[in-house]
Design a protein around this motif. Structure first.
Motif, PDB file in Angstrom:
ATOM      1  N   HIS A  12       0.830  -0.906   0.030  1.00 57.27           N
ATOM      2  CA  HIS A  12       0.402  -0.305  -0.067  1.00 57.27           C
ATOM      3  C   HIS A  12       1.067   1.232  -0.172  1.00 57.27           C
ATOM      4  O   HIS A  12       1.348   1.030   0.333  1.00 57.27           O
ATOM      5  CB  HIS A  12      -0.607   0.084   1.313  1.00 57.27           C
ATOM      6  N   LEU A  13       0.098   2.247  -1.078  1.00 57.87           N
ATOM      7  CA  LEU A  13       1.529   3.232  -0.651  1.00 57.87           C
ATOM      8  C   LEU A  13       0.557   4.431   0.215  1.00 57.87           C
ATOM      9  O   LEU A  13      -0.943   4.525   0.338  1.00 57.87           O
ATOM     10  CB  LEU A  13       0.893   3.940  -2.532  1.00 57.87           C
ATOM     11  N   LEU A  14       1.488   5.161   1.167  1.00 57.36           N
ATOM     12  CA  LEU A  14       0.894   5.857   2.917  1.00 57.36           C
ATOM     13  C   LEU A  14       1.757   7.421   2.264  1.00 57.36           C
ATOM     14  O   LEU A  14       3.038   7.206   2.246  1.00 57.36           O
ATOM     15  CB  LEU A  14       1.334   5.416   3.722  1.00 57.36           C
ATOM     16  N   GLU A  69       6.020  17.018   2.634  1.00 49.58           N
ATOM     17  CA  GLU A  69       6.185  16.171   1.758  1.00 49.58           C
ATOM     18  C   GLU A  69       6.301  15.045   2.319  1.00 49.58           C
ATOM     19  O   GLU A  69       7.948  14.983   2.060  1.00 49.58           O
ATOM     20  CB  GLU A  69       6.368  16.844   0.386  1.00 49.58           C
ATOM     21  N   LEU A  70       5.782  13.811   1.981  1.00 46.98           N
ATOM     22  CA  LEU A  70       6.535  12.431   2.670  1.00 46.98           C
ATOM     23  C   LEU A  70       5.833  11.114   1.671  1.00 46.98           C
ATOM     24  O   LEU A  70       3.902  11.715   1.706  1.00 46.98           O
ATOM     25  CB  LEU A  70       6.887  12.079   3.774  1.00 46.98           C
ATOM     26  N   THR A  71       6.535  10.747   1.225  1.00 47.68           N
ATOM     27  CA  THR A  71       6.284   9.179   0.811  1.00 47.68           C
ATOM     28  C   THR A  71       6.871   8.024   1.107  1.00 47.68           C
ATOM     29  O   THR A  71       8.197   7.986   1.421  1.00 47.68           O
ATOM     30  CB  THR A  71       6.285   8.767  -0.442  1.00 47.68           C
ATOM     31  N   VAL A  72       5.886   7.211   2.106  1.00 48.69           N
ATOM     32  CA  VAL A  72       6.695   6.041   2.659  1.00 48.69           C
ATOM     33  C   VAL A  72       7.335   4.896   1.947  1.00 48.69           C
ATOM     34  O   VAL A  72       5.879   4.161   0.955  1.00 48.69           O
ATOM     35  CB  VAL A  72       5.375   5.262   3.715  1.00 48.69           C
ATOM     36  N   THR A  73       7.848   4.321   1.746  1.00 45.62           N
ATOM     37  CA  THR A  73       8.653   3.600   0.726  1.00 45.62           C
ATOM     38  C   THR A  73       8.263   1.832   1.257  1.00 45.62           C
ATOM     39  O   THR A  73       7.546   1.564   2.540  1.00 45.62           O
ATOM     40  CB  THR A  73       9.767   3.256   0.839  1.00 45.62           C
ATOM     41  N   PRO A  74       6.580   1.443  -0.260  1.00 44.13           N
ATOM     42  CA  PRO A  74       5.837   0.221  -0.134  1.00 44.13           C
ATOM     43  C   PRO A  74       6.801  -1.183   0.778  1.00 44.13           C
ATOM     44  O   PRO A  74       7.846  -0.775  -0.348  1.00 44.13           O
ATOM     45  CB  PRO A  74       5.013  -0.048  -1.006  1.00 44.13           C
ATOM     46  N   GLY A  75       6.645  -1.556   1.628  1.00 46.14           N
ATOM     47  CA  GLY A  75       7.124  -2.643   1.730  1.00 46.14           C
ATOM     48  C   GLY A  75       8.724  -2.843   2.579  1.00 46.14           C
ATOM     49  O   GLY A  75       9.634  -4.197   2.398  1.00 46.14           O
ATOM     50  N   SER A 123      -1.289  12.059  12.932  1.00 46.84           N
ATOM     51  CA  SER A 123      -1.651  12.090  11.503  1.00 46.84           C
ATOM     52  C   SER A 123      -2.310  11.140  10.263  1.00 46.84           C
ATOM     53  O   SER A 123      -2.744  10.943  10.137  1.00 46.84           O
ATOM     54  CB  SER A 123      -1.308  13.614  10.949  1.00 46.84           C
ATOM     55  N   MET A 124      -1.132   9.860  10.712  1.00 49.76           N
ATOM     56  CA  MET A 124      -1.032   9.909   9.251  1.00 49.76           C
ATOM     57  C   MET A 124      -1.792   8.212   9.840  1.00 49.76           C
ATOM     58  O   MET A 124      -2.393   7.417   8.702  1.00 49.76           O
ATOM     59  CB  MET A 124       0.464   8.780   8.619  1.00 49.76           C
ATOM     60  N   VAL A 136      -3.327  12.855   4.213  1.00 52.28           N
ATOM     61  CA  VAL A 136      -2.769  11.767   4.286  1.00 52.28           C
ATOM     62  C   VAL A 136      -3.375  10.952   2.774  1.00 52.28           C
ATOM     63  O   VAL A 136      -4.666  10.985   3.554  1.00 52.28           O
ATOM     64  CB  VAL A 136      -2.503  11.564   5.749  1.00 52.28           C
ATOM     65  N   LEU A 137      -2.788  10.269   2.513  1.00 49.44           N
ATOM     66  CA  LEU A 137      -3.164   9.729   1.203  1.00 49.44           C
ATOM     67  C   LEU A 137      -2.308   8.232   1.717  1.00 49.44           C
ATOM     68  O   LEU A 137      -1.505   7.860   1.879  1.00 49.44           O
ATOM     69  CB  LEU A 137      -2.837  10.283  -0.100  1.00 49.44           C
TER      70      LEU A 137
END
Length: 278
Positions: free
Chosen positions: A5-7, A26-32, A51-52, A63-64
């Motif tokens: 999943h992309l958070l 701005e932040l993207t969590v790397t999946p896996g 918040s996440m 937050v998506l």
């Protein structure tokens, strides 16, 4: 294996009353992968995690999770995909370890569904993984701080989510149990593909165990990426206000930060870091 999943956070601003803690992040969590969020005290690490996980609404931005705003997602629906272990959680008075860990199964319970063999298996697996089987019938409020922390981690594992957020999961633990918990989370990532995001204070443990470091400063992401690229002397000085020497960790081959004190003597921590399972 879990589903990836992309958070991500977009232009995220967070705060409490008049105080702004995070601004335009701005932040993207790397999946896996296993990711550590690091930074000085009160920089907003825990606020970001809250918040996440939908516990704190943003002032601006969003937050998506897989393109859907988490704050517009029903709590139970989100909890089947994303789990959170907050900082210093409080257990109901008198609750036993087994009952507390079993609460991790709540998101999987429907209105008319009953406790199942799958629920039993999830709880048993979580207790075994955290070495808390012998505590199963004890009251949580009778346990030591380190024992309670492992029980809370067991509850988070019993939830069986594809993403797991942990706020300082090694709090109250001695060095041996810190390493055991981080080994456990690493094994969970490798065996199931669970995306793990955790706030850690120990930069060297973060660099040794995590695939990605995110350094927070001044309410924004100061640096993010591979530990070798993030854990630098410049970053430590900018984010923590500390002079240091970064060398190669003789065990992992990654970066190892040695703080330089007022008298310009390097305080070596290398001997204090136990062997990490690879």
């Amino acid at each position: 294996m879990t589903t990836e999943h992309l958070l991500k956070a977009e232009n995220l601003s967070l705060g409490y009353k008049e105080r702004t803690v995070i601004e335009g992040l701005e932040l993207t969590v790397t999946p896996g992968k296993v990711t550590a969020i690091v930074g000085a005290n009160a920089c907003g690490k825990s606020t970001l995690l809250r918040s996440m996980s939908r516990l704190l609404s943003p002032r601006k931005g969003q937050v998506l999770l897989d393109g859907k705003e988490v704050h517009k997602t029903a709590a139970k629906e989100l909890a089947r995909t994303l789990g959170l272990l907050p900082q210093s959680p409080i257990a109901p008075e008198g609750i036993t370890v087994t009952d507390l860990v079993g609460r991790g199964r709540h998101p999987h319970q429907g209105v008319f569904s009953r406790w199942s063999a799958q629920d039993d298996a999830a709880v048993a697996s979580a207790l075994e993984a955290t070495h808390t089987v012998e505590l199963a019938d004890r009251a949580v409020d009778e346990l030591s701080g380190g024992q309670r922390q492992r029980v809370w981690i067991a509850m988070a594992l019993a939830q069986e989510t594809d993403l797991l957020l942990l706020d300082e999961p090694t709090t109250f633990l001695d060095v041996q149990h810190q390493v055991e918990v981080l080994d456990l989370l690493t094994d969970l990532n490798r065996s199931r593909g669970t995306t793990v995001v955790m706030v850690l204070h120990d930069l060297n443990l973060a660099a040794r165990y995590c695939d990605q470091l995110i350094a927070i400063a001044d309410g924004k992401v100061h640096a993010a990426g591979d530990p070798a690229d993030v854990l630098t002397e410049d970053m430590v000085r900018a984010v923590f206000g500390l002079d240091s020497k970064v060398i190669t960790d003789p065990t992992s081959g990654g970066p190892l930060m040695l703080p330089i004190g007022r008298h310009h003597m390097v305080a070596s921590a290398a001997g204090e870091l136990p062997e990490h399972r690879s």
